[in-house]
Design a protein around this motif. Sequence first.
Motif, PDB file in Angstrom:
ATOM      1  N   LEU A 250      87.339 -13.268  25.332  1.00 29.32           N
ATOM      2  CA  LEU A 250      87.723 -14.520  24.684  1.00 29.32           C
ATOM      3  C   LEU A 250      89.130 -14.945  25.104  1.00 29.32           C
ATOM      4  N   PRO A 251      89.357 -16.247  25.307  1.00 33.01           N
ATOM      5  CA  PRO A 251      90.702 -16.736  25.613  1.00 33.01           C
ATOM      6  C   PRO A 251      91.515 -16.945  24.341  1.00 33.01           C
ATOM      7  N   VAL A 252      91.760 -15.861  23.613  1.00 32.25           N
ATOM      8  CA  VAL A 252      92.490 -15.938  22.348  1.00 32.25           C
ATOM      9  C   VAL A 252      93.583 -14.879  22.336  1.00 32.25           C
ATOM     10  N   ILE A 288      97.400 -17.961  30.137  1.00 30.43           N
ATOM     11  CA  ILE A 288      98.122 -19.206  30.412  1.00 30.43           C
ATOM     12  C   ILE A 288      98.182 -19.984  29.108  1.00 30.43           C
ATOM     13  N   ARG A 289      99.379 -20.254  28.626  1.00 36.21           N
ATOM     14  CA  ARG A 289      99.523 -20.875  27.320  1.00 36.21           C
ATOM     15  C   ARG A 289     100.789 -21.712  27.273  1.00 36.21           C
ATOM     16  N   GLY A 290     100.886 -22.561  26.242  1.00 35.91           N
ATOM     17  CA  GLY A 290     102.097 -23.321  25.981  1.00 35.91           C
ATOM     18  C   GLY A 290     102.531 -24.185  27.146  1.00 35.91           C
ATOM     19  N   GLY A 291     103.817 -24.076  27.489  1.00 36.35           N
ATOM     20  CA  GLY A 291     104.378 -24.879  28.566  1.00 36.35           C
ATOM     21  C   GLY A 291     103.746 -24.576  29.916  1.00 36.35           C
ATOM     22  N   LYS A 292     103.340 -23.324  30.142  1.00 39.32           N
ATOM     23  CA  LYS A 292     102.684 -22.976  31.396  1.00 39.32           C
ATOM     24  C   LYS A 292     101.358 -23.720  31.539  1.00 39.32           C
ATOM     25  N   LEU A 293     100.623 -23.810  30.441  1.00 41.78           N
ATOM     26  CA  LEU A 293      99.357 -24.534  30.471  1.00 41.78           C
ATOM     27  C   LEU A 293      99.590 -26.017  30.750  1.00 41.78           C
ATOM     28  N   GLN A 341      83.295 -20.174  28.461  1.00 39.65           N
ATOM     29  CA  GLN A 341      81.844 -20.224  28.642  1.00 39.65           C
ATOM     30  C   GLN A 341      81.229 -21.536  28.140  1.00 39.65           C
ATOM     31  N   ARG A 342      81.995 -22.613  28.207  1.00 39.50           N
ATOM     32  CA  ARG A 342      81.426 -23.913  27.876  1.00 39.50           C
ATOM     33  C   ARG A 342      80.672 -24.450  29.091  1.00 39.50           C
ATOM     34  N   PRO A 343      79.563 -25.149  28.855  1.00 42.81           N
ATOM     35  CA  PRO A 343      78.820 -25.726  29.984  1.00 42.81           C
ATOM     36  C   PRO A 343      79.579 -26.882  30.619  1.00 42.81           C
ATOM     37  N   ALA A 426      82.563 -11.541  31.991  1.00 43.28           N
ATOM     38  CA  ALA A 426      82.835 -12.787  31.264  1.00 43.28           C
ATOM     39  C   ALA A 426      84.313 -13.032  31.058  1.00 43.28           C
ATOM     40  N   ALA A 427      85.170 -12.044  31.323  1.00 46.11           N
ATOM     41  CA  ALA A 427      86.615 -12.262  31.176  1.00 46.11           C
ATOM     42  C   ALA A 427      87.129 -13.308  32.154  1.00 46.11           C
ATOM     43  N   ARG A 428      86.345 -13.653  33.174  1.00 46.06           N
ATOM     44  CA  ARG A 428      86.722 -14.713  34.113  1.00 46.06           C
ATOM     45  C   ARG A 428      86.853 -16.055  33.412  1.00 46.06           C
ATOM     46  N   HIS A 429      86.200 -16.202  32.252  1.00 48.42           N
ATOM     47  CA  HIS A 429      86.184 -17.487  31.554  1.00 48.42           C
ATOM     48  C   HIS A 429      87.382 -17.661  30.625  1.00 48.42           C
ATOM     49  N   LYS A 430      88.381 -16.788  30.732  1.00 48.07           N
ATOM     50  CA  LYS A 430      89.559 -16.922  29.875  1.00 48.07           C
ATOM     51  C   LYS A 430      90.507 -18.008  30.382  1.00 48.07           C
ATOM     52  N   VAL A 431      90.269 -18.505  31.593  1.00 46.23           N
ATOM     53  CA  VAL A 431      91.036 -19.629  32.125  1.00 46.23           C
ATOM     54  C   VAL A 431      90.057 -20.675  32.643  1.00 46.23           C
ATOM     55  N   ARG A 432      90.554 -21.884  32.850  1.00 40.15           N
ATOM     56  CA  ARG A 432      89.704 -22.948  33.369  1.00 40.15           C
ATOM     57  C   ARG A 432      89.301 -22.617  34.806  1.00 40.15           C
TER      58      ARG A 432
END
Length: 491
Positions: A250-252, A288-293, A341-343, A426-432
């Motif tokens: 999960l990207p959390v 990747i979060r906050g200002g980096k995102l 993991q969104r379509p 599935a950890a590949r889906h933690k970033v766009r």
Amino acid sequence: MTAQIAAQPSATMATPPAVAEGELPVGARTVARTLRRSSLPPAAVSGVALLLDAAALGLGLWFAADLSGRGDDAPARAALLAVLGALGGTFALWAWGLYRLRVLRRFWSGAAPLLALGVALAALDGHGWWALAPVLPLLPARGLGALLAATALDYGLTERRAIILGGGDRAERVITTLAESPDNDIRVCGMFDDRDDLRSPPVVAGVPKLGRLEVLLPFARSAEIDLLIVTIPLSAEQRIRQILKLVEVLPVDVRLSDFSADPTFRRRGPFEGLGASGGLVSVMSRPIRGGKLAAKRAMDLLGAAVALLLLSPVLLLTALAVRLESPGPIFFRQLRYGYNQRPVLMWKFRSLRAESCDPLARRVVTRGDPRVTRVGRVIRRWSIDELPQLFNVLAGELSLVGPRPHVPGAVSSRQESFEAIVDGYAARHKVRPGITGWAQINGWRGEIDDPESLRRRVEHDLYYIENWSIWFDLYVLLLTPLRLLGGKGAY
């Protein structure tokens, strides 16, 4: 350091069965639907305030030069100095931390240093009080920035959505302490616990229990959750490790609600405080979060817009070639899994015969595949068929650089599912996902013809996620034309 592929789960893992989003309990499904819209990134509000300050400071510097008569002889030079001064001044304010929302909403915390600076300049300069001119336009700009920050915080526009794993007294302590904190931006949306209602009440401090552990992953994905707080007893460290293994896809951000005797549980130090009796300890964070995102998104928008402009002749000629070579549409859309993991419906130039198009990619394209047209063979070899995905980048569904998205239920050319080949895939889906990526420029693209090919791809994808930076993205983009165009692996 190269990222390692996780080992297969042990027999003691006791991983709960997957639950589809549509099979969520009624309460969890109802809450998830109310939270579908993402919260506003704090960096977006701070960025608007910074731009306001930069414009005001630049105007003030130009006005000061005009009042002092120093800009009469060289107006262009005065304008350039005003721009450079505005950039330098706002950078200094940012370096001092004056664009954090909690600080930004307090008007005088930013305005007082500015006024003090202006008075000092006026006292040292023999030309008089014109030196206050650069500061005066900043006051209304800072006022508007304070209003934006206060609105975002007071209305919960930038709140972090949290769920709690575990219930009872420990969960109640976390919920009540967060609620009592004046600077808290965490909103607890629900709890998950495998225990029955006698041992874990269905409602704690006004927060409902939404289901068991197997419901947590689909709920977190559906509800755009930002933070997972684990409140189960820290003496059960083996159980915590199992949970961390489960939620690593999960990207959390993941926090423990107390300190642990195991030093690996506090390798990142305490996070949000919960009083003298404990705290939230960071054990897992979004890459990747906050200002980096915000910076990555800005680069995506600028890069995609420039690329579409420069490559427009190629796009037009390719569209014409596809239309003339075989009957059927110019474009086709293919379903892929994206961030969390969104379509995502990805745009491509059609490279297969119209009657053989495979939107779900049930059959892998292989070398010499008769379904590929003559034009399709050329544009696939040179990766031109992927260029329409620049529109997906503008829409925020893809990034310029990231792990390449795979189709739902993706299988290798040997019909083995990717999840079965590589644990933690599935950890590949933690970033766009991206149009190009670290794995692709290192030669891992095209047909998945053996398990080792997929393992190496995932290894490179995880390395990219763990080591991301703007410079890394620029490096990948620079090498993409050299490594991908006409490279091997594209059929």
